[in-house]
Design a protein around this motif. Structure first.
Motif, PDB file in Angstrom:
ATOM      1  N   PHE A 142       4.358 -80.750  93.883  1.00 43.12           N
ATOM      2  CA  PHE A 142       5.287 -79.614  93.504  1.00 43.12           C
ATOM      3  C   PHE A 142       4.495 -78.249  93.796  1.00 43.12           C
ATOM      4  CE2 PHE A 142       6.516 -76.823  89.699  1.00 43.12           C
ATOM      5  CZ  PHE A 142       7.918 -76.622  90.255  1.00 43.12           C
ATOM      6  N   LEU A 143       3.188 -78.089  93.386  1.00 39.10           N
ATOM      7  CA  LEU A 143       2.506 -76.911  93.553  1.00 39.10           C
ATOM      8  C   LEU A 143       2.127 -76.767  94.973  1.00 39.10           C
ATOM      9  CD1 LEU A 143       0.022 -77.214  90.460  1.00 39.10           C
ATOM     10  CD2 LEU A 143       2.144 -75.714  90.728  1.00 39.10           C
ATOM     11  N   ASP A 144       1.648 -77.777  95.686  1.00 40.82           N
ATOM     12  CA  ASP A 144       1.092 -77.287  97.146  1.00 40.82           C
ATOM     13  C   ASP A 144       2.351 -77.253  98.112  1.00 40.82           C
ATOM     14  OD1 ASP A 144      -1.245 -77.441  96.140  1.00 40.82           O
ATOM     15  OD2 ASP A 144      -1.694 -79.429  96.734  1.00 40.82           O
ATOM     16  N   HIS A 145       3.387 -77.976  98.042  1.00 39.60           N
ATOM     17  CA  HIS A 145       4.607 -78.189  98.911  1.00 39.60           C
ATOM     18  C   HIS A 145       5.967 -77.657  98.239  1.00 39.60           C
ATOM     19  CE1 HIS A 145       1.386 -80.289 101.480  1.00 39.60           C
ATOM     20  NE2 HIS A 145       1.301 -81.058 100.342  1.00 39.60           N
ATOM     21  N   ALA A 146       6.502 -78.307  97.484  1.00 35.44           N
ATOM     22  CA  ALA A 146       7.928 -78.112  97.110  1.00 35.44           C
ATOM     23  C   ALA A 146       8.029 -76.719  96.838  1.00 35.44           C
ATOM     24  CB  ALA A 146       7.934 -79.033  96.036  1.00 35.44           C
ATOM     25  N   GLN A 147       7.252 -75.952  95.945  1.00 38.82           N
ATOM     26  CA  GLN A 147       7.608 -74.867  95.453  1.00 38.82           C
ATOM     27  C   GLN A 147       7.912 -73.843  96.591  1.00 38.82           C
ATOM     28  OE1 GLN A 147       5.138 -72.428  92.786  1.00 38.82           O
ATOM     29  NE2 GLN A 147       3.373 -73.616  93.507  1.00 38.82           N
ATOM     30  N   HIS A 148       7.321 -74.099  97.800  1.00 44.10           N
ATOM     31  CA  HIS A 148       7.389 -73.281  98.998  1.00 44.10           C
ATOM     32  C   HIS A 148       8.393 -73.605  99.982  1.00 44.10           C
ATOM     33  CE1 HIS A 148       3.552 -71.754  97.310  1.00 44.10           C
ATOM     34  NE2 HIS A 148       3.063 -72.671  97.721  1.00 44.10           N
ATOM     35  N   GLU A 149       9.146 -74.656  99.616  1.00 39.60           N
ATOM     36  CA  GLU A 149      10.380 -75.077 100.271  1.00 39.60           C
ATOM     37  C   GLU A 149      11.571 -74.338  99.970  1.00 39.60           C
ATOM     38  OE1 GLU A 149      10.277 -77.282 102.921  1.00 39.60           O
ATOM     39  OE2 GLU A 149       8.052 -77.492 102.796  1.00 39.60           O
ATOM     40  N   ALA A 150      12.555 -74.163 101.110  1.00 35.94           N
ATOM     41  CA  ALA A 150      13.731 -73.178 100.922  1.00 35.94           C
ATOM     42  C   ALA A 150      14.490 -74.136 100.030  1.00 35.94           C
ATOM     43  CB  ALA A 150      14.275 -72.989 102.190  1.00 35.94           C
ATOM     44  N   MET A 151      14.635 -75.224  99.940  1.00 38.12           N
ATOM     45  CA  MET A 151      15.588 -76.110  99.228  1.00 38.12           C
ATOM     46  C   MET A 151      15.241 -76.216  97.961  1.00 38.12           C
ATOM     47  SD  MET A 151      16.076 -78.997  97.006  1.00 38.12           S
ATOM     48  CE  MET A 151      14.945 -80.364  97.887  1.00 38.12           C
ATOM     49  N   VAL A 152      13.969 -76.253  97.314  1.00 31.82           N
ATOM     50  CA  VAL A 152      13.543 -76.170  96.015  1.00 31.82           C
ATOM     51  C   VAL A 152      13.796 -74.825  95.515  1.00 31.82           C
ATOM     52  CG1 VAL A 152      11.675 -76.481  94.718  1.00 31.82           C
ATOM     53  CG2 VAL A 152      11.948 -78.170  96.420  1.00 31.82           C
ATOM     54  N   GLN A 153      13.491 -73.602  96.279  1.00 31.65           N
ATOM     55  CA  GLN A 153      13.450 -72.336  96.066  1.00 31.65           C
ATOM     56  C   GLN A 153      15.028 -72.011  95.629  1.00 31.65           C
ATOM     57  OE1 GLN A 153      11.637 -69.907  98.660  1.00 31.65           O
ATOM     58  NE2 GLN A 153       9.610 -70.811  98.641  1.00 31.65           N
ATOM     59  N   TRP A 189       5.656 -66.662  89.068  1.00 32.39           N
ATOM     60  CA  TRP A 189       5.409 -66.222  87.673  1.00 32.39           C
ATOM     61  C   TRP A 189       4.669 -64.842  87.879  1.00 32.39           C
ATOM     62  CZ3 TRP A 189       2.634 -71.274  85.761  1.00 32.39           C
ATOM     63  CH2 TRP A 189       3.620 -72.197  85.545  1.00 32.39           C
ATOM     64  N   GLN A 190       5.158 -63.765  87.225  1.00 36.13           N
ATOM     65  CA  GLN A 190       4.665 -62.379  87.180  1.00 36.13           C
ATOM     66  C   GLN A 190       3.156 -62.558  86.683  1.00 36.13           C
ATOM     67  OE1 GLN A 190       7.194 -59.890  85.333  1.00 36.13           O
ATOM     68  NE2 GLN A 190       8.946 -60.143  86.818  1.00 36.13           N
ATOM     69  N   ASP A 191       2.613 -63.108  85.656  1.00 38.45           N
ATOM     70  CA  ASP A 191       1.562 -63.253  85.216  1.00 38.45           C
ATOM     71  C   ASP A 191       0.829 -64.415  85.587  1.00 38.45           C
ATOM     72  OD1 ASP A 191      -0.604 -62.822  83.676  1.00 38.45           O
ATOM     73  OD2 ASP A 191       0.205 -63.191  81.590  1.00 38.45           O
ATOM     74  N   SER A 192      -0.293 -64.187  86.490  1.00 39.32           N
ATOM     75  CA  SER A 192      -0.848 -65.394  86.887  1.00 39.32           C
ATOM     76  C   SER A 192      -0.123 -66.503  87.555  1.00 39.32           C
ATOM     77  CB  SER A 192      -1.692 -66.085  85.782  1.00 39.32           C
ATOM     78  OG  SER A 192      -2.793 -65.134  85.040  1.00 39.32           O
ATOM     79  N   PRO A 193       0.505 -66.044  88.703  1.00 36.62           N
ATOM     80  CA  PRO A 193       1.078 -67.047  89.670  1.00 36.62           C
ATOM     81  C   PRO A 193       0.346 -68.154  89.925  1.00 36.62           C
ATOM     82  CG  PRO A 193       0.876 -64.863  90.832  1.00 36.62           C
ATOM     83  CD  PRO A 193       0.257 -64.570  89.453  1.00 36.62           C
ATOM     84  N   ILE A 194       0.583 -69.331  90.157  1.00 33.22           N
ATOM     85  CA  ILE A 194       0.131 -70.529  90.655  1.00 33.22           C
ATOM     86  C   ILE A 194       0.800 -70.757  91.996  1.00 33.22           C
ATOM     87  CG2 ILE A 194      -0.680 -72.778  90.404  1.00 33.22           C
ATOM     88  CD1 ILE A 194      -0.561 -72.280  87.145  1.00 33.22           C
ATOM     89  N   VAL A 195      -0.061 -70.496  93.138  1.00 33.22           N
ATOM     90  CA  VAL A 195       0.721 -71.064  94.406  1.00 33.22           C
ATOM     91  C   VAL A 195       0.261 -72.118  94.917  1.00 33.22           C
ATOM     92  CG1 VAL A 195       0.873 -68.626  95.130  1.00 33.22           C
ATOM     93  CG2 VAL A 195      -1.353 -69.824  95.499  1.00 33.22           C
ATOM     94  N   ASN A 196      -0.801 -72.805  94.243  1.00 37.29           N
ATOM     95  CA  ASN A 196      -1.123 -74.297  94.638  1.00 37.29           C
ATOM     96  C   ASN A 196      -1.950 -74.870  93.994  1.00 37.29           C
ATOM     97  OD1 ASN A 196      -3.944 -73.528  95.444  1.00 37.29           O
ATOM     98  ND2 ASN A 196      -3.089 -72.460  97.363  1.00 37.29           N
ATOM     99  N   SER A 197      -2.670 -75.998  94.051  1.00 38.17           N
ATOM    100  CA  SER A 197      -3.424 -76.753  93.280  1.00 38.17           C
ATOM    101  C   SER A 197      -4.883 -76.850  93.611  1.00 38.17           C
ATOM    102  CB  SER A 197      -2.977 -78.252  93.126  1.00 38.17           C
ATOM    103  OG  SER A 197      -3.345 -78.875  94.418  1.00 38.17           O
ATOM    104  N   GLY A 252      12.523 -84.183  96.419  1.00 42.24           N
ATOM    105  CA  GLY A 252      12.178 -82.862  96.991  1.00 42.24           C
ATOM    106  C   GLY A 252      11.505 -82.032  96.165  1.00 42.24           C
ATOM    107  N   PHE A 253      11.446 -82.104  94.854  1.00 41.62           N
ATOM    108  CA  PHE A 253      10.712 -81.455  93.865  1.00 41.62           C
ATOM    109  C   PHE A 253       9.268 -82.124  93.748  1.00 41.62           C
ATOM    110  CE2 PHE A 253      14.136 -78.821  92.894  1.00 41.62           C
ATOM    111  CZ  PHE A 253      13.602 -77.707  91.976  1.00 41.62           C
TER     112      PHE A 253
END
Length: 214
Positions: free
Chosen positions: A23-34, A48-56, A115-116
């Motif tokens: 979810f953190l490394d792949h899914a959240q960056h996919e167009a379908m999930v977004q 997230w505006q406060d301390s976004p988490i872009v991957n694991s 997908g998620f």
């Protein structure tokens, strides 16, 4: 999950962690999930505006204290957290809010869950999906629409845009919910332990008033 004698929590947890990493490394960056996340109005960790988490790969410890769903989702983490080592866990990101949002909007389909959360979604988040579907049934039976919606709103900016009746319901799911609901009603009446109802549904013998009171 709660009534399955074959469920093993220590076998489940690695699969759940796998779902978190996917979810953190792949899914959240996919167009379908977004697109789905935008439609059901829930922010992904990298948004997230406060301390976004872009991957694991960055270790962020969980915030102190509980995080009720009717309060802003706890996303305040340590901006100066050290890089994750092999002995540390992945960033603490609960998947429950995302599962809940998919359930109440009718988006908890196999394809979307895959997908998620990746290939191990059935083992990692499947048991949680089952629990959240049952919780949704219980919420609908307990209170009215407005209060149900309130329970599923995360914050003023991430309210539930719409709710759908539970989708793709099977008879065994309804029967399982009915049984668990009856157990909850027994809990409300303190019909527990020595006062619990017999398996055949008959009330306990000592439920009648004592002779001294009659």
């Amino acid at each position: 999950m709660l009534n399955d004698t074959q469920f093993e929590i220590f076998e489940w947890h690695p699969a759940y962690q796998s779902c978190q990493r996917f979810f953190l490394d792949h899914a959240q960056h996919e167009a379908m999930v977004q697109a789905v996340a935008a439609f059901v109005n829930i922010c992904l960790p990298f948004q997230w505006q406060d301390s976004p988490i872009v991957n694991s790969t960055i270790y962020n410890p969980p915030p102190a204290g509980p995080g009720p769903y009717n309060l802003p989702y706890p996303r305040h983490t340590n901006n100066h957290a050290p890089a994750r080592t092999s002995a540390q866990s992945i960033p603490w990101v609960s998947l429950i809010p995302f599962i809940r949002r998919l359930v109440v909007t009718g988006f908890d389909k196999e394809g979307i869950l895959h997908g998620f959360f990746g290939d191990e979604w059935k083992k990692g988040v499947g048991p949680l999906q089952e629990c959240e579907r049952r919780n949704y049934l219980f919420a609908a039976k307990s209170v009215g629409w407005a209060k149900v919606k309130y329970q599923y709103d995360i914050s003023p900016n991430e309210t539930v845009p719409f709710m759908k009746p539970l989708q793709d319901v099977k008879l065994e799911e309804i029967e399982g919910a009915e049984k668990t609901w009856s157990q909850w009603l027994a809990m409300e009446d303190w019909m527990l332990g020595p006062r619990s109802v017999d398996i055949d549904g008959s009330p306990p013998r000592h439920n009648s008033a004592p002779d001294s009171v009659l």
